[in-house]
Design a protein around this motif. Structure first.
Motif, short mmCIF file in Angstrom:
data_model
loop_
_atom_site.label_atom_id
_atom_site.label_comp_id
_atom_site.label_asym_id
_atom_site.label_seq_id
_atom_site.Cartn_x
_atom_site.Cartn_y
_atom_site.Cartn_z
N ALA A 186 0.89 -1.37 0.25
CA ALA A 186 0.18 -0.58 0.26
C ALA A 186 0.59 1.36 -0.01
CB ALA A 186 -1.17 -0.10 1.34
N MET A 205 2.13 1.76 -3.76
CA MET A 205 1.03 2.53 -4.65
C MET A 205 1.37 3.68 -4.07
SD MET A 205 0.15 -0.03 -6.61
CE MET A 205 2.11 -0.65 -5.77
N LEU A 235 4.24 5.63 -5.55
CA LEU A 235 4.04 4.82 -7.10
C LEU A 235 2.90 6.67 -7.83
CD1 LEU A 235 4.80 4.75 -9.64
CD2 LEU A 235 3.13 2.84 -9.42
N GLY A 250 -3.05 7.21 -6.77
CA GLY A 250 -2.40 5.82 -5.98
C GLY A 250 -2.88 6.22 -4.93
N THR A 252 -5.71 3.40 -4.49
CA THR A 252 -5.58 2.28 -5.08
C THR A 252 -4.48 1.75 -3.00
OG1 THR A 252 -5.00 2.30 -7.15
CG2 THR A 252 -3.50 0.61 -5.91
N MET A 253 -3.86 2.73 -2.67
CA MET A 253 -3.27 2.34 -1.31
C MET A 253 -4.47 2.09 -0.45
SD MET A 253 -2.73 4.00 1.94
CE MET A 253 -2.31 3.14 2.59
N VAL A 270 -5.53 -1.50 -1.45
CA VAL A 270 -5.30 -2.29 -1.15
C VAL A 270 -4.79 -2.17 0.50
CG1 VAL A 270 -2.24 -3.41 -1.05
CG2 VAL A 270 -3.89 -2.02 -3.25
N LEU A 296 -4.58 0.72 -10.98
CA LEU A 296 -3.51 0.51 -12.01
C LEU A 296 -2.54 0.17 -12.98
CD1 LEU A 296 -3.79 -3.36 -9.88
CD2 LEU A 296 -2.04 -0.80 -8.86
N LEU A 310 -2.03 3.84 -13.26
CA LEU A 310 -0.76 4.06 -12.67
C LEU A 310 0.25 3.47 -14.01
CD1 LEU A 310 -1.54 3.66 -8.89
CD2 LEU A 310 -1.00 6.48 -10.44
#
Length: 287
Positions: free
Chosen positions: A18, A21, A24, A58, A61-62, A65, A224, A227
């Motif tokens: 996480a 992500m 990133l 990001g 997604t973090m 996750v 994802l 990204l």
């Protein structure tokens, strides 16, 4: 009845993934913000919009996750898809507002404070709206002070990350800013989760239904993929990757390029008069 909450069902795997992500998305988004400060007005909104979408994707997604490792032992968890994707849209919009403020007003003073505050509130809003999309046989309750602390963490760290992005000091500087942004998102998330207690509506035995990971993976595919596409855009722009310590944000004027083309006669920088005379112009006394 209070449910038994476990936020680390997979150990340190989900927190580390996480965080990566978040870093990133932060690296791509903040690098786009840095790039926007170096280009002329027509291109600036595109870079800022790409940066907002990257950071928003990001942090979203973090969050999910990390939620793969979240379980309540007495109750299966499901996620409402409209609310879950609404949290993604909210993150992109609010982060975008903060980034556009910094991109046009500069990463200093009131503009930095306002942009960082809105970006931090976007991170926190995404988290709590995403939590509102969680469905289980119980009620979620939060400790007010801990929630407040999580919001402050998000705002302070987001402001620091935007300040670092606005310094325009090359690739490594942006990497450091992305690590701060990742810390903002992760710190906010786990502080917010520490404020949570789950009160079940009734007793129920543990079930063998779909795990949070099985429910969330399909929803993570789109962000994802985005990204990865954003990463390709960054990698194929040499100015984005290499950086230049001599760059400084430009003061834009209508019709004036951000960085003049030194090969174009009309845009060559003027040399001092004494250098022009020294390079061969003859004075009346030498003729």
């Amino acid at each position: 009845m209070q449910g038994t909450v476990d936020g680390f069902s997979y150990g340190l795997v989900t927190p580390l993934v996480a965080y990566l992500m978040a870093c990133l998305g932060g690296a791509l988004g903040l690098r786009c913000t840095t790039r926007a400060l170096l280009v002329a007005q027509p291109s600036r909104p595109a870079w800022l919009a790409l940066g907002a979408a990257a950071i928003g994707s990001g942090i979203w997604t973090m969050h999910f996750v990390a939620m793969m490792g979240f379980t309540v032992r007495q109750a299966p968890i499901h996620y409402d898809k409209p609310t879950t994707f609404a949290s993604l849209g909210l993150a992109v919009v609010m982060v975008g507002v903060g980034i556009f403020i910094v991109g046009y007003k500069g990463a200093r003073g009131t503009a930095l404070f306002t942009g960082g505050t809105i970006t931090g509130l976007g991170i926190a809003s995404m988290h709590y709206l995403g939590m509102a999309g969680m469905r289980l046989n119980g009620k979620l309750e939060y400790n007010t002070l801990t929630v407040g602390a999580s919001v402050v963490i998000a705002m302070v760290a987001a402001t620091a990350a935007l300040w670092a992005a606005g310094q325009v000091r090359g690739f490594l500087w942006s990497v450091g800013a992305s690590l701060v942004m990742g810390l903002a998102v992760s710190g906010m998330h786990y502080t917010g989760m520490a404020a949570l207690t789950v009160h079940l509506h009734g007793t129920s035995a543990p079930t063998s239904g779909a795990s949070p990971a099985e429910l969330l993976w399909p929803m993570l595919v789109g962000p994802l993929a985005f990204l990865l596409i954003a990463a390709v855009v960054v990698m194929f722009d040499p100015l984005m990757v290499m950086g230049n310590p001599d760059w400084t944000p430009v003061q834009q004027k209508p019709g004036v390029p951000a960085h003049p083309d030194v090969h174009h006669p009309a845009q060559r920088p003027l040399r001092p008069v004494h250098q022009v005379a020294r390079r061969g112009s003859r004075t009346p006394q030498n003729r």
